[in-house]
Design a protein around this motif. Structure first.
Motif, PDB file in Angstrom:
ATOM      1  N   LEU A 145       6.764   0.352  10.222  1.00 54.56           N
ATOM      2  CA  LEU A 145       5.850   1.142   9.399  1.00 54.56           C
ATOM      3  C   LEU A 145       5.597   2.527   9.816  1.00 54.56           C
ATOM      4  O   LEU A 145       5.281   3.382   8.937  1.00 54.56           O
ATOM      5  N   HIS A 157       0.805  -1.416  -0.051  1.00 56.52           N
ATOM      6  CA  HIS A 157       0.198  -0.091   0.012  1.00 56.52           C
ATOM      7  C   HIS A 157       0.945   1.322  -0.118  1.00 56.52           C
ATOM      8  O   HIS A 157       0.641   2.289  -0.678  1.00 56.52           O
ATOM      9  N   LEU A 158       1.929   1.288   0.845  1.00 54.23           N
ATOM     10  CA  LEU A 158       2.728   2.560   1.083  1.00 54.23           C
ATOM     11  C   LEU A 158       3.558   2.598  -0.290  1.00 54.23           C
ATOM     12  O   LEU A 158       3.992   3.644  -0.833  1.00 54.23           O
ATOM     13  N   VAL A 212       6.912   8.610   3.655  1.00 54.35           N
ATOM     14  CA  VAL A 212       6.131   8.416   2.335  1.00 54.35           C
ATOM     15  C   VAL A 212       5.374   9.858   2.471  1.00 54.35           C
ATOM     16  O   VAL A 212       5.446  10.558   1.222  1.00 54.35           O
ATOM     17  N   GLU A 213       4.927  10.248   3.584  1.00 52.82           N
ATOM     18  CA  GLU A 213       4.293  11.515   3.628  1.00 52.82           C
ATOM     19  C   GLU A 213       5.078  12.640   3.494  1.00 52.82           C
ATOM     20  O   GLU A 213       4.689  13.623   2.487  1.00 52.82           O
ATOM     21  N   ARG A 240       1.736   4.556  -3.008  1.00 53.26           N
ATOM     22  CA  ARG A 240       1.849   5.846  -2.685  1.00 53.26           C
ATOM     23  C   ARG A 240       3.154   6.611  -2.990  1.00 53.26           C
ATOM     24  O   ARG A 240       3.109   7.646  -3.461  1.00 53.26           O
ATOM     25  N   GLY A 290       5.680   5.194   7.189  1.00 54.95           N
ATOM     26  CA  GLY A 290       4.658   6.272   6.795  1.00 54.95           C
ATOM     27  C   GLY A 290       5.074   7.519   6.869  1.00 54.95           C
ATOM     28  O   GLY A 290       4.577   8.348   5.993  1.00 54.95           O
TER      29      GLY A 290
END
Ligand code: SF4
Length: 314
Positions: A267, A48-49, A274-275, A52, A271
């Motif tokens: 994670l 999922h990441l 990725v942000e 992105r 996260g």
């Protein structure tokens, strides 16, 4: 270790290390269903990441233990690190690790100064910027570097029993997971002993440390245990930070809870990474690294935090 080495009477520190590494008579076996569920949850989250990352136009996010700690620390510093320059003190660590790697496969009596000299030559020959720095270092830098690296190798030989090949010692082993995709979790263990056999967790992962203990050291080792679990499907049985200056290890049994905690922290870091790629403004989070941060003079939260610390220390 080669059979050519003479039998050794162990010193008390080596005896203690041997005791720490010893396996209990009861085999350590993890529930394969629980490991499979941990693996598939982590793989789903990373997929999922990864989507992105690609949507944000980036090709790869590469996360090591250092980058995990960095992004979980001050994000501004993470994105704007100080320019890196080799010094004898920094190079000594890399040279000593390379010398210990040579020691593991060395036949005959391993002389620390010889191992260090060989390590320097091999690093000069290998691709990588430390080789360029080593090739051009001054005589005084070389003297400081050799002294510090030999000190670490001597402490290692004083702290560990001779590494019999039955221990299956491996130095500087690279770990990487998953095998493909835009997210790469990677690391290199300083020393591992044993390997998973017959479904039994037998490997011990060891990180060699100089200086004092920091809370993130155990997190780093748990991250390696997680990578090993993803790679092999069977976790290691123990992780240990070995503090060479004091000749002591801090050991932790690997459990499903420590693996879950490592997955959660990884994670969390991913996260945030990725942000930041997606364009979120990095947060400035004052902490110990403000003391050596290149932005501390113009960073308001950092300056305030440093002033608070100075007041507390007075
Ligand atoms: S001084 Fe501290 S808060 Fe400011 S950027 Fe550096 S590490 Fe972050």
């Amino acid at each position: 270790m080669s059979d050519e080495r003479a039998p050794t009477v162990l010193n008390p520190t080596q005896e203690r290390t041997l005791e720490m590494l010893r396996r209990f008579p009861t085999p350590v076996v993890f529930d394969p269903d629980v490991i499979a569920s941990l693996t598939s949850d982590l793989a789903d989250a990373i997929d999922h990441l990864g989507e992105r990352v690609l949507a944000a136009g980036d090709e790869t996010v590469w996360l090591s233990k250092a980058r995990i700690s960095s992004v979980l620390g001050c994000e501004y510093h993470h994105l704007n690190p100080a320019p890196f320059d080799w010094t004898p003190a920094l190079a000594a660590g890399t040279v000593a690790h390379r010398a210990i790697e040579l020691l593991v496969g060395w036949r005959g009596e391993p002389i620390p100064a010889t191992l260090v000299a060989e390590a320097i030559e091999r690093l000069i020959d290998a691709p990588g910027n430390i080789g360029d720095w080593l090739a051009q270092m001054t005589e005084a830098d070389r003297a400081d570097l050799v002294n510090a690296a030999v000190d670490r190798v001597v402490k290692f030989t004083e702290s560990f029993p001779p590494l019999d090949k039955r221990f299956i010692p491996v130095a500087e082993s690279s770990l990487r997971w998953p095998e493909s995709g835009p997210i790469v979790l990677a690391g290199k263990t300083d020393l591992t002993l044993g390997r998973a056999e017959n479904g039994e967790a037998r490997k011990v992962i060891i990180d060699l440390k100089t200086g004092g203990m920091w809370p993130n050291h155990l997190d780093d080792l748990r991250f390696y245990a997680l990578l090993e679990t993803m790679r092999v499907g069977i976790p290691p049985r123990k992780v240990a930070g070995f503090y060479l200056d004091v000749g002591r290890a801090v050991v932790e049994d690997v459990t499903i809870d420590t693996l879950r905690s490592a997955a959660h922290r990884t994670l969390d870091a991913l996260g945030r990474a990725v942000e930041l790629i997606e364009g979120r403004e990095p947060e400035r989070r004052p902490q110990a690294s403000c003391r050596w941060c290149p932005h501390s003079t113009e960073c308001e939260p950092g300056t305030a935090w440093l002033a608070e610390q100075a007041e507390r220390d007075d």
